[in-house]
Write a protein that holds these residues in place. Sequence first.
Motif, short mmCIF file in Angstrom:
data_model
loop_
_atom_site.label_atom_id
_atom_site.label_comp_id
_atom_site.label_asym_id
_atom_site.label_seq_id
_atom_site.Cartn_x
_atom_site.Cartn_y
_atom_site.Cartn_z
N PHE A 166 0.86 -1.19 0.00
CA PHE A 166 0.00 0.00 0.00
C PHE A 166 0.88 1.23 0.00
N LEU A 177 1.04 7.72 7.95
CA LEU A 177 1.16 6.31 7.53
C LEU A 177 2.39 6.11 6.65
N ARG A 183 3.04 -6.12 3.40
CA ARG A 183 2.27 -6.04 4.63
C ARG A 183 1.33 -7.22 4.72
N SER A 229 -4.16 -2.60 -2.73
CA SER A 229 -5.09 -2.01 -1.77
C SER A 229 -6.18 -3.03 -1.52
N LEU A 230 -6.86 -2.88 -0.39
CA LEU A 230 -7.99 -3.77 -0.12
C LEU A 230 -9.11 -3.49 -1.13
N GLN A 231 -9.20 -2.25 -1.60
CA GLN A 231 -10.19 -1.91 -2.62
C GLN A 231 -9.98 -2.77 -3.86
N ASN A 257 -10.60 -3.44 7.16
CA ASN A 257 -9.17 -3.69 7.02
C ASN A 257 -8.62 -3.98 8.41
O1 LIG Z 1 -5.82 -1.19 1.40
C1 LIG Z 1 -5.88 -0.07 1.96
N1 LIG Z 1 -6.73 0.87 1.49
C2 LIG Z 1 -6.85 2.11 2.05
O2 LIG Z 1 -7.66 2.96 1.56
C3 LIG Z 1 -6.05 2.39 3.17
N2 LIG Z 1 -5.92 3.48 3.97
C4 LIG Z 1 -4.99 3.16 4.92
O3 LIG Z 1 -4.63 3.94 5.83
N3 LIG Z 1 -4.53 1.90 4.75
C5 LIG Z 1 -5.16 1.40 3.66
N4 LIG Z 1 -5.10 0.19 3.05
#
Ligand SMILES: O=c1[nH]c(=O)c2[nH]c(=O)[nH]c2[nH]1
Length: 307
Positions: A166, A177, A183, A229-231, A257
């Motif tokens: 990410f 962050l 990760r 990303s989780l998205q 998440n």
């Molecule tokens: O996969 C993620 N999507 C996010 O939008 C996000 N925002 C974040 O702080 N960590 C993550 N991780």
Amino acid sequence: MPTILGQNQYGKAENRVVKITRDGGTHHIKDLNVSVALSGDLDDVHLTGSNAHCLPTDTTKNTVYAFAKEYGIESAEQFGIHLARHFVTSQEPIHRARIRIEEYSWERIATSDANSKFIGADDVNHSFARKGQETRVTQITYDGERWEVISGLKDLVVMNSTNSEFWGYIKDKYTTLQEAYDRILATQVSGRWRFNWTDDEQRMPNWEKSYEQTRKHMLQAFAETYSYSLQQTLYQMATRIISHRSEIDEVRFSLPNKHHFLVDLEPFGLKNDNEVYYAADRPYGLIEATVLRDGATAQIPVDMTNL
Ligand SMILES: O=c1[nH]c(=O)c2[nH]c(=O)[nH]c2[nH]1
């Protein structure tokens, strides 16, 4: 009024420690919830305000994480014995240590045959589903003419111990962050899928087979997606369902998440080489989206996946 101090104990409760052991591409997980309760010569702490005999609960927490690195977690019992012995033998005022541990079991997600042709066997050994968690759900609506069937599941906890990054996100003055290039990606899946069966006259889906196959495709997509990303993972999970299951036109996911933060072991002279994590409870990112078959219209209510 004179009072007498009775039984007392203290320590840090519910230390969520996740230890990943990497054997090449095959990863092993130990996921524990460790509670420490110490007792002993602690009257003064309660009666006089002297903390001379008090090992801070914060230290008991750090010990849990440091021991995970230094000695590993062979079993919950072995780990608990090690901790209990440590507290009682290293601190004179501590006469008794009670370590309670809950262990969460994970099983490997079997990946698809097609995928294993493209990647080595090693690469599919980092995806896990937590045992004994999920609830299958369904909602049936009928107005005398048309049927609407929305099925799904909730509380299915899954984890990839690698293949998740990410980075490249917006950074403003409140952003702290750190970018992540390897990760843990973990979520507690809540998903709903809507069947395109609406009419008695049409052939009814085999509901049992459909559930089993939908779940399988969803998990395989989770395991096989190299995630930025989780998205992105969510979209892949939903797309995999729609492309393999012709009876389903719409999928909606709500994916918390479940953050796993690397524990800083440097104060104890230990290097944390992506091994020991703190599994945070809250707050959590909450990623939600609907994915539709081309031409279908969205009917799954936005809030349904949060029920
Ligand atoms: O996969 C993620 N999507 C996010 O939008 C996000 N925002 C974040 O702080 N960590 C993550 N991780």
